[in-house]
Design a protein around this motif. Structure first.
Motif, PDB file in Angstrom:
ATOM      1  N   THR A   1       8.194  -0.328  -3.003  1.00  0.00           N
ATOM      2  CA  THR A   1       7.775   0.144  -1.679  1.00  0.00           C
ATOM      3  C   THR A   1       6.305   0.537  -1.723  1.00  0.00           C
ATOM      4  O   THR A   1       5.514   0.178  -0.839  1.00  0.00           O
ATOM      5  CB  THR A   1       8.638   1.325  -1.226  1.00  0.00           C
ATOM      6  N   ASP A   2       5.918   1.251  -2.779  1.00  0.00           N
ATOM      7  CA  ASP A   2       4.510   1.605  -2.945  1.00  0.00           C
ATOM      8  C   ASP A   2       3.651   0.369  -3.207  1.00  0.00           C
ATOM      9  O   ASP A   2       2.487   0.310  -2.782  1.00  0.00           O
ATOM     10  CB  ASP A   2       4.357   2.604  -4.096  1.00  0.00           C
ATOM     11  N   PHE A   3       4.218  -0.606  -3.923  1.00  0.00           N
ATOM     12  CA  PHE A   3       3.508  -1.876  -4.155  1.00  0.00           C
ATOM     13  C   PHE A   3       3.074  -2.455  -2.810  1.00  0.00           C
ATOM     14  O   PHE A   3       1.919  -2.878  -2.641  1.00  0.00           O
ATOM     15  CB  PHE A   3       4.454  -2.838  -4.880  1.00  0.00           C
ATOM     16  N   GLY A   4       4.011  -2.505  -1.875  1.00  0.00           N
ATOM     17  CA  GLY A   4       3.690  -3.039  -0.555  1.00  0.00           C
ATOM     18  C   GLY A   4       2.687  -2.183   0.195  1.00  0.00           C
ATOM     19  O   GLY A   4       1.783  -2.699   0.864  1.00  0.00           O
TER      20      GLY A   4
ATOM     21  N   LEU B   1     -12.741 -17.763   4.328  1.00  0.00           N
ATOM     22  CA  LEU B   1     -11.847 -16.908   3.555  1.00  0.00           C
ATOM     23  C   LEU B   1     -11.864 -15.486   4.122  1.00  0.00           C
ATOM     24  O   LEU B   1     -12.900 -15.007   4.602  1.00  0.00           O
ATOM     25  CB  LEU B   1     -12.255 -16.880   2.084  1.00  0.00           C
ATOM     26  N   VAL B   2     -10.722 -14.848   4.054  1.00  0.00           N
ATOM     27  CA  VAL B   2     -10.558 -13.502   4.595  1.00  0.00           C
ATOM     28  C   VAL B   2     -10.014 -12.608   3.479  1.00  0.00           C
ATOM     29  O   VAL B   2      -9.556 -13.097   2.437  1.00  0.00           O
ATOM     30  CB  VAL B   2      -9.579 -13.517   5.795  1.00  0.00           C
ATOM     31  N   PRO B   3     -10.053 -11.294   3.641  1.00  0.00           N
ATOM     32  CA  PRO B   3      -9.483 -10.413   2.620  1.00  0.00           C
ATOM     33  C   PRO B   3      -8.006 -10.730   2.379  1.00  0.00           C
ATOM     34  O   PRO B   3      -7.240 -10.942   3.319  1.00  0.00           O
ATOM     35  CB  PRO B   3      -9.659  -9.010   3.219  1.00  0.00           C
ATOM     36  N   MET B   4      -7.626 -10.772   1.102  1.00  0.00           N
ATOM     37  CA  MET B   4      -6.254 -11.118   0.723  1.00  0.00           C
ATOM     38  C   MET B   4      -5.751 -10.186  -0.368  1.00  0.00           C
ATOM     39  O   MET B   4      -6.503  -9.796  -1.261  1.00  0.00           O
ATOM     40  CB  MET B   4      -6.174 -12.556   0.205  1.00  0.00           C
ATOM     41  N   THR B   5      -4.477  -9.872  -0.297  1.00  0.00           N
ATOM     42  CA  THR B   5      -3.835  -9.116  -1.360  1.00  0.00           C
ATOM     43  C   THR B   5      -3.160 -10.086  -2.327  1.00  0.00           C
ATOM     44  O   THR B   5      -2.771 -11.189  -1.946  1.00  0.00           O
ATOM     45  CB  THR B   5      -2.792  -8.127  -0.819  1.00  0.00           C
ATOM     46  N   GLY B   6      -3.036  -9.674  -3.574  1.00  0.00           N
ATOM     47  CA  GLY B   6      -2.388 -10.521  -4.568  1.00  0.00           C
ATOM     48  C   GLY B   6      -1.818  -9.683  -5.690  1.00  0.00           C
ATOM     49  O   GLY B   6      -1.632  -8.464  -5.552  1.00  0.00           O
TER      50      GLY B   6
ATOM     51  N   VAL C   1      -5.743  -2.963   5.616  1.00  0.00           N
ATOM     52  CA  VAL C   1      -6.069  -2.285   6.877  1.00  0.00           C
ATOM     53  C   VAL C   1      -7.480  -1.695   6.812  1.00  0.00           C
ATOM     54  O   VAL C   1      -8.257  -1.776   7.772  1.00  0.00           O
ATOM     55  CB  VAL C   1      -5.028  -1.184   7.175  1.00  0.00           C
ATOM     56  N   LYS C   2      -7.813  -1.130   5.669  1.00  0.00           N
ATOM     57  CA  LYS C   2      -9.153  -0.549   5.497  1.00  0.00           C
ATOM     58  C   LYS C   2     -10.225  -1.629   5.579  1.00  0.00           C
ATOM     59  O   LYS C   2     -11.277  -1.431   6.196  1.00  0.00           O
ATOM     60  CB  LYS C   2      -9.238   0.181   4.167  1.00  0.00           C
ATOM     61  N   GLN C   3      -9.955  -2.792   4.948  1.00  0.00           N
ATOM     62  CA  GLN C   3     -10.919  -3.894   5.001  1.00  0.00           C
ATOM     63  C   GLN C   3     -11.161  -4.356   6.433  1.00  0.00           C
ATOM     64  O   GLN C   3     -12.256  -4.787   6.785  1.00  0.00           O
ATOM     65  CB  GLN C   3     -10.415  -5.067   4.151  1.00  0.00           C
ATOM     66  N   LEU C   4     -10.116  -4.278   7.265  1.00  0.00           N
ATOM     67  CA  LEU C   4     -10.197  -4.789   8.642  1.00  0.00           C
ATOM     68  C   LEU C   4     -10.508  -3.693   9.656  1.00  0.00           C
ATOM     69  O   LEU C   4     -10.482  -3.954  10.872  1.00  0.00           O
ATOM     70  CB  LEU C   4      -8.875  -5.470   9.016  1.00  0.00           C
ATOM     71  N   ASN C   5     -10.783  -2.487   9.161  1.00  0.00           N
ATOM     72  CA  ASN C   5     -11.070  -1.353  10.057  1.00  0.00           C
ATOM     73  C   ASN C   5      -9.959  -1.134  11.077  1.00  0.00           C
ATOM     74  O   ASN C   5     -10.209  -0.759  12.229  1.00  0.00           O
ATOM     75  CB  ASN C   5     -12.416  -1.560  10.762  1.00  0.00           C
ATOM     76  N   GLY C   6      -8.723  -1.411  10.640  1.00  0.00           N
ATOM     77  CA  GLY C   6      -7.562  -1.110  11.479  1.00  0.00           C
ATOM     78  C   GLY C   6      -7.290  -2.089  12.592  1.00  0.00           C
ATOM     79  O   GLY C   6      -6.420  -1.843  13.435  1.00  0.00           O
ATOM     80  N   LYS C   7      -8.002  -3.228  12.622  1.00  0.00           N
ATOM     81  CA  LYS C   7      -7.803  -4.193  13.713  1.00  0.00           C
ATOM     82  C   LYS C   7      -7.850  -5.612  13.165  1.00  0.00           C
ATOM     83  O   LYS C   7      -8.662  -5.928  12.293  1.00  0.00           O
ATOM     84  CB  LYS C   7      -8.887  -4.043  14.780  1.00  0.00           C
TER      85      LYS C   7
ATOM     86  N   GLU D   1      -2.453  -0.852   2.799  1.00  0.00           N
ATOM     87  CA  GLU D   1      -3.473   0.156   3.099  1.00  0.00           C
ATOM     88  C   GLU D   1      -4.872  -0.385   2.792  1.00  0.00           C
ATOM     89  O   GLU D   1      -5.824  -0.131   3.541  1.00  0.00           O
ATOM     90  CB  GLU D   1      -3.186   1.428   2.306  1.00  0.00           C
ATOM     91  N   TRP D   2      -4.982  -1.122   1.698  1.00  0.00           N
ATOM     92  CA  TRP D   2      -6.273  -1.726   1.358  1.00  0.00           C
ATOM     93  C   TRP D   2      -6.694  -2.725   2.438  1.00  0.00           C
ATOM     94  O   TRP D   2      -7.848  -2.728   2.883  1.00  0.00           O
ATOM     95  CB  TRP D   2      -6.171  -2.426  -0.002  1.00  0.00           C
TER      96      TRP D   2
END
Length: 354
Positions: free
Chosen positions: A154-157, A258-263, A165-171, A162-163
């Protein structure tokens, strides 16, 4: 599983994550602790241990099993033999495998449940017959196990969400790549991420897919999403495995920025990330270490020996960011390996040259 071509033919975990790569939620573990039964009686070694390889169709799950085998080799005086079964990601096969291990009267069973519910009756049966049950990298919705070794999925997700959302300034518009349907790992990771996204009304999930932590499946899924959504896509929330590699290549093939991506800590993804970082590519790697299987074996032996142990061993997921990427990426190693490992470079080279 030493190249993207091989990865394309197999399913992508633990896993997972840290499954799991890679796997279970803290909430399930806490509930189980509250209803746990008495501790099992110590046994006399050497022991026979059953280990179910829940899935061998991605490099994380293969590395998970190899970490277990490497640890087992260190305990030859304590382990009479290990009986291996393989479930191929199928819950009916896994139930049959567990029943087979029960019939062999093994002293302990280590298993990564392919379902949080379907395996409960057979695991309960095993414990009733005095067999120690240790869950590895995934949970069940029941206290019918002796110990759990995993990362808080759950924390993994949440960490990745959270990272992002921060990169996108919440939008922004984002797309989602989940893991294997049915296993607790994937659901727990998405539950964590979704809880974050719901707090930001400016974040819109416009498409999602179960891409099984697999490179080829992830690339196809993202290619289809890009074709179906010509509007701007601002970010990718991926559960990791090799899916983010596929996502990057899908964006490049579609000539989309390319856009911010999690991995995750998949070495192929880290190598891509390191190459693209000078061009401004932003990413995060959340880890579910494959050495969880070695810890699960050590916990199993403690239980069998009558030593103190914890019922729920739930670790916080380690993370990799742009600032420390260079410490983890292994440019001369296989794309398929996961970098948070206790295996030596020679062991990894042998594993991924098969």
């Amino acid at each position: 599983m030493h190249s993207k071509k091989i990865m394309a033919g197999v399913l992508g975990v633990l896993a997972t994550t840290f499954i799991l790569s890679g796997c279970g939620s803290t909430s399930n573990g806490t509930a189980a602790s509250a209803g746990s039964s008495s501790k099992p009686a110590a046994k006399k070694g050497p022991y026979t241990i059953g280990y179910d390889i829940y899935f061998a169709g991605n490099s994380w799950s293969v590395q998970l099993a190899d970490e277990f085998k490497a640890e087992a080799a260190k305990h030859k005086s304590e382990i009479k033999q290990v009986d291996y079964t393989e479930s191929n990601g199928d819950i009916n096969t896994q139930i049959s495998n567990i029943k087979s291990l029960i019939a062999k009267h093994v002293d302990a069973i280590i298993v990564t449940p392919n379902s949080p519910t379907a395996l409960i009756p057979v695991l309960k049966e095993a414990r009733q017959k005095g067999i120690v049950v240790v869950l590895l990298a995934a949970t069940i919705n029941s206290p019918d196990y002796d110990s759990l070794v995993t990362v808080d999925d759950t924390d993994f997700g949440k960490v990745g969400a959270e990272w992002l959302v921060k990169q996108l300034n919440g939008k922004g518009n984002i797309i989602v790549l989940n893991g294997m349907a049915g296993i607790s790992v994937s659901q727990d990771r998405w539950n964590g991420a979704e809880s974050v996204f719901k707090s930001y009304p400016g974040i819109h999930v416009i498409a999602s897919a179960n891409a099984n932590w697999d490179y080829a499946t992830g690339k196809t899924a993202v290619s289809n999403m890009l074709a179906a959504h010509p509007e701007k896509i601002d970010g990718v929330w991926s559960q990791g495995g090799s899916m983010t590699m596929g996502a990057i290549e899908a964006f490049q093939a579609a000539h989309r920025p390319l856009v911010p991506m999690t991995g995750e800590d998949n070495n192929g993804f880290l190598k891509m990330w390191a190459k693209l970082e000078p061009q401004g590519f932003q990413a995060i790697g959340v880890s579910k270490p494959t050495w969880l299987s070695a810890d699960a074996l050590d916990t199993t032996l403690d239980i069998l020996d009558g030593k103190p142990y914890k019922k729920d061993n739930v670790l916080q997921p380690p993370t990799i960011t742009n600032s420390d990427l260079s410490k983890y990426v292994k440019p001369n190693m296989s794309d398929s390996m996961y970098d948070n490992t206790k295996l030596s470079n020679s062991e990894l080279q042998q594993l991924f040259s098969k």
